[in-house]
Design a protein around this motif. Sequence first.
Motif, PDB file in Angstrom:
ATOM      1  N   PRO A 267     -29.002  -3.638 -24.114  1.00 30.54           N
ATOM      2  CA  PRO A 267     -29.042  -2.781 -22.916  1.00 30.54           C
ATOM      3  C   PRO A 267     -28.678  -1.343 -23.260  1.00 30.54           C
ATOM      4  N   PRO A 268     -28.938  -0.405 -22.354  1.00 32.31           N
ATOM      5  CA  PRO A 268     -28.516   0.985 -22.579  1.00 32.31           C
ATOM      6  C   PRO A 268     -27.012   1.062 -22.810  1.00 32.31           C
ATOM      7  N   GLY A 269     -26.624   1.968 -23.698  1.00 30.77           N
ATOM      8  CA  GLY A 269     -25.210   2.139 -24.018  1.00 30.77           C
ATOM      9  C   GLY A 269     -24.769   1.436 -25.275  1.00 30.77           C
ATOM     10  N   VAL A 270     -25.616   0.570 -25.837  1.00 31.52           N
ATOM     11  CA  VAL A 270     -25.320  -0.094 -27.108  1.00 31.52           C
ATOM     12  C   VAL A 270     -26.058   0.657 -28.207  1.00 31.52           C
TER      13      VAL A 270
ATOM     14  N   VAL B  33     -33.620 -13.036 -34.466  1.00 30.86           N
ATOM     15  CA  VAL B  33     -34.257 -12.598 -33.226  1.00 30.86           C
ATOM     16  C   VAL B  33     -33.617 -13.289 -32.022  1.00 30.86           C
ATOM     17  N   GLU B  34     -33.432 -14.601 -32.104  1.00 32.80           N
ATOM     18  CA  GLU B  34     -32.835 -15.340 -30.989  1.00 32.80           C
ATOM     19  C   GLU B  34     -31.376 -14.934 -30.780  1.00 32.80           C
ATOM     20  N   GLY B  35     -30.654 -14.707 -31.872  1.00 30.33           N
ATOM     21  CA  GLY B  35     -29.264 -14.288 -31.747  1.00 30.33           C
ATOM     22  C   GLY B  35     -29.134 -12.943 -31.062  1.00 30.33           C
ATOM     23  N   ALA B  36     -30.020 -12.000 -31.416  1.00 30.72           N
ATOM     24  CA  ALA B  36     -30.011 -10.696 -30.750  1.00 30.72           C
ATOM     25  C   ALA B  36     -30.322 -10.856 -29.262  1.00 30.72           C
ATOM     26  N   ARG B  37     -31.262 -11.751 -28.924  1.00 33.07           N
ATOM     27  CA  ARG B  37     -31.605 -11.968 -27.520  1.00 33.07           C
ATOM     28  C   ARG B  37     -30.405 -12.519 -26.749  1.00 33.07           C
ATOM     29  N   ARG B  38     -29.721 -13.508 -27.319  1.00 29.60           N
ATOM     30  CA  ARG B  38     -28.556 -14.092 -26.643  1.00 29.60           C
ATOM     31  C   ARG B  38     -27.450 -13.057 -26.468  1.00 29.60           C
ATOM     32  N   LEU B  39     -27.179 -12.293 -27.519  1.00 30.08           N
ATOM     33  CA  LEU B  39     -26.126 -11.288 -27.427  1.00 30.08           C
ATOM     34  C   LEU B  39     -26.505 -10.213 -26.414  1.00 30.08           C
ATOM     35  N   GLY B  40     -27.782  -9.826 -26.395  1.00 32.76           N
ATOM     36  CA  GLY B  40     -28.235  -8.820 -25.435  1.00 32.76           C
ATOM     37  C   GLY B  40     -28.024  -9.289 -24.009  1.00 32.76           C
ATOM     38  N   GLN B  41     -28.294 -10.568 -23.728  1.00 38.00           N
ATOM     39  CA  GLN B  41     -28.088 -11.084 -22.376  1.00 38.00           C
ATOM     40  C   GLN B  41     -26.610 -11.050 -21.979  1.00 38.00           C
ATOM     41  N   VAL B  42     -25.738 -11.424 -22.927  1.00 37.07           N
ATOM     42  CA  VAL B  42     -24.296 -11.386 -22.653  1.00 37.07           C
ATOM     43  C   VAL B  42     -23.846  -9.958 -22.347  1.00 37.07           C
ATOM     44  N   LEU B  43     -24.308  -9.005 -23.143  1.00 39.52           N
ATOM     45  CA  LEU B  43     -23.895  -7.617 -22.943  1.00 39.52           C
ATOM     46  C   LEU B  43     -24.473  -7.041 -21.650  1.00 39.52           C
ATOM     47  N   LYS B  44     -25.680  -7.426 -21.304  1.00 37.22           N
ATOM     48  CA  LYS B  44     -26.257  -6.944 -20.036  1.00 37.22           C
ATOM     49  C   LYS B  44     -25.404  -7.395 -18.851  1.00 37.22           C
ATOM     50  N   ARG B  45     -24.947  -8.659 -18.897  1.00 40.60           N
ATOM     51  CA  ARG B  45     -24.096  -9.154 -17.815  1.00 40.60           C
ATOM     52  C   ARG B  45     -22.747  -8.430 -17.797  1.00 40.60           C
ATOM     53  N   GLU B  46     -22.242  -8.118 -19.005  1.00 42.29           N
ATOM     54  CA  GLU B  46     -20.926  -7.475 -19.097  1.00 42.29           C
ATOM     55  C   GLU B  46     -20.988  -6.019 -18.652  1.00 42.29           C
ATOM     56  N   ILE B  47     -22.024  -5.323 -19.084  1.00 43.13           N
ATOM     57  CA  ILE B  47     -22.136  -3.896 -18.781  1.00 43.13           C
ATOM     58  C   ILE B  47     -22.555  -3.674 -17.344  1.00 43.13           C
ATOM     59  N   GLY B  48     -23.416  -4.583 -16.834  1.00 45.26           N
ATOM     60  CA  GLY B  48     -23.852  -4.509 -15.437  1.00 45.26           C
ATOM     61  C   GLY B  48     -25.031  -3.585 -15.242  1.00 45.26           C
TER      62      GLY B  48
ATOM     63  N   PHE C 190     -25.263  -6.024 -46.064  1.00 46.82           N
ATOM     64  CA  PHE C 190     -25.461  -7.241 -45.268  1.00 46.82           C
ATOM     65  C   PHE C 190     -25.351  -7.045 -43.762  1.00 46.82           C
ATOM     66  N   PHE C 191     -24.942  -5.846 -43.279  1.00 47.26           N
ATOM     67  CA  PHE C 191     -24.396  -5.775 -41.922  1.00 47.26           C
ATOM     68  C   PHE C 191     -25.030  -4.681 -41.067  1.00 47.26           C
ATOM     69  N   VAL C 192     -25.065  -4.963 -39.750  1.00 47.46           N
ATOM     70  CA  VAL C 192     -25.347  -3.950 -38.731  1.00 47.46           C
ATOM     71  C   VAL C 192     -24.111  -3.846 -37.851  1.00 47.46           C
ATOM     72  N   TRP C 193     -23.678  -2.629 -37.605  1.00 47.00           N
ATOM     73  CA  TRP C 193     -22.437  -2.327 -36.879  1.00 47.00           C
ATOM     74  C   TRP C 193     -22.815  -1.786 -35.511  1.00 47.00           C
ATOM     75  N   LEU C 194     -22.437  -2.496 -34.468  1.00 48.56           N
ATOM     76  CA  LEU C 194     -22.791  -2.112 -33.105  1.00 48.56           C
ATOM     77  C   LEU C 194     -21.617  -1.469 -32.388  1.00 48.56           C
ATOM     78  N   SER C 195     -21.924  -0.412 -31.624  1.00 47.77           N
ATOM     79  CA  SER C 195     -20.967   0.177 -30.692  1.00 47.77           C
ATOM     80  C   SER C 195     -21.454  -0.100 -29.279  1.00 47.77           C
ATOM     81  N   VAL C 196     -20.566  -0.548 -28.429  1.00 50.16           N
ATOM     82  CA  VAL C 196     -20.893  -0.855 -27.036  1.00 50.16           C
ATOM     83  C   VAL C 196     -20.078   0.075 -26.147  1.00 50.16           C
ATOM     84  N   PRO C 197     -20.386   0.148 -24.855  1.00 50.30           N
ATOM     85  CA  PRO C 197     -19.605   1.037 -23.985  1.00 50.30           C
ATOM     86  C   PRO C 197     -18.108   0.754 -24.054  1.00 50.30           C
ATOM     87  N   ALA C 198     -17.315   1.796 -23.868  1.00 54.15           N
ATOM     88  CA  ALA C 198     -15.860   1.696 -24.023  1.00 54.15           C
ATOM     89  C   ALA C 198     -15.232   0.724 -23.037  1.00 54.15           C
ATOM     90  N   THR C 199     -15.954   0.392 -21.973  1.00 53.36           N
ATOM     91  CA  THR C 199     -15.428  -0.554 -20.987  1.00 53.36           C
ATOM     92  C   THR C 199     -15.482  -1.998 -21.474  1.00 53.36           C
TER      93      THR C 199
END
Length: 378
Positions: free
Chosen positions: A296-299, A363-378, A308-317
């Motif tokens: 979602p926006p803000g990530v 791909v599936e892991g990114a989709r699952r994580l994206g759904q969780v973050l969308k619910r969290e960020i609103g 080996f890694f991708v480092w994600l930043s999410v909104p401060a909330t």
Amino acid sequence: MLPDIQFVQRPGMIEFGWGHLAAELLPRAEVLRAATWTLANDAPAALTYGFAQGPGRLLALLATRLAVPETELMITAGTSQALDMLCKQLTKPGDVVLVEAPTYHLALRIFRDYGLRCVTVPADQQGLHVAAVAALVKLLRSRGKRIAFLYLVPTFNNPSGVTLTAARRAELARVATALELTVIEDEAYAELWYDAPPPPPIASFAPGGPLIRLGSFAKVLAPGLRLGWMQAPSALIQRCTQAGMLDSGGGVNHFTAHIVLALLQAGDFEPHLLRLRTALCARRNALLAALARAMPPGVTWQPPLGGFFVWLSVPATVDTTALLARAEAAGVSYIPGERFYANGGGCNELRLAFSMLPEAELVEGARRLGQVLKREIG
């Protein structure tokens, strides 16, 4: 029954937390050939006690490959054992260790085992701020603090993926020499570049300076080999090799060292490394494309140029430690960012490892994580 291996796959869980190589990327055929050749042709040397510094033939080969004197090299049981050994040689409880923010979280574990106090140095997308290193050293010493060393992962940093620029490497080498500050550069991922080779190691900018370089075969061959190397001033190499443990037991993982020697001599390493880079680059690209679709926006994230890694930043909330339970309930796991900070921070960051998962799971892991973050960020 106790497990055989460190990793445990939880049913239904896409595990982004483990910075391990996928089983199909391990060089089984190459190691088998090397082990067979060693037992058939080199068994007397490979199966006895080894020279404390490591097998002379492997040291000679590495010296040529790294363009350093053999007297400045020793074989280690991987980066972790080298760090542990250096803590024994260079520190006492209460000493200060300078570290990046963020930095390799399990190095912090080793430093805590020795009662060391970690002080963080700020960094940006070009790596460590060298001016901040110099200022911190002067400030801490003026307060009577003893600084044991600066530890950093300058190439494809674990976890951030950032690479210290050539200009900052040269400046850090100059500052370290001028201030007599020992610098330990952990180069575990340096050969795993996907777009262009990284800058030269920090140690190359100040030969003879107080600079230590650690390398490992764990990421480029197999972690189960437990084999790496250390480049350091010859006086420090001698101190390490004169330790009672090596006097008693000989060189570490001596048989494994002979297998790696045979693998290198057979010319099997470079073709394997090329295949490994290609496979890991494809996994990285699959994850980056999936994140672009799913987040979602803000990530935000920066595409890593290696490692080996991708480092994600999410909104401060969003607190990624608190979020982990909800992510795992959705079938996806990661390592929260706060684990990579010695003195707090990283609450809105997280690390995803792409080295172990097939592209479909990335791909599936990114989709699952994206759904969780969308619910969290609103």
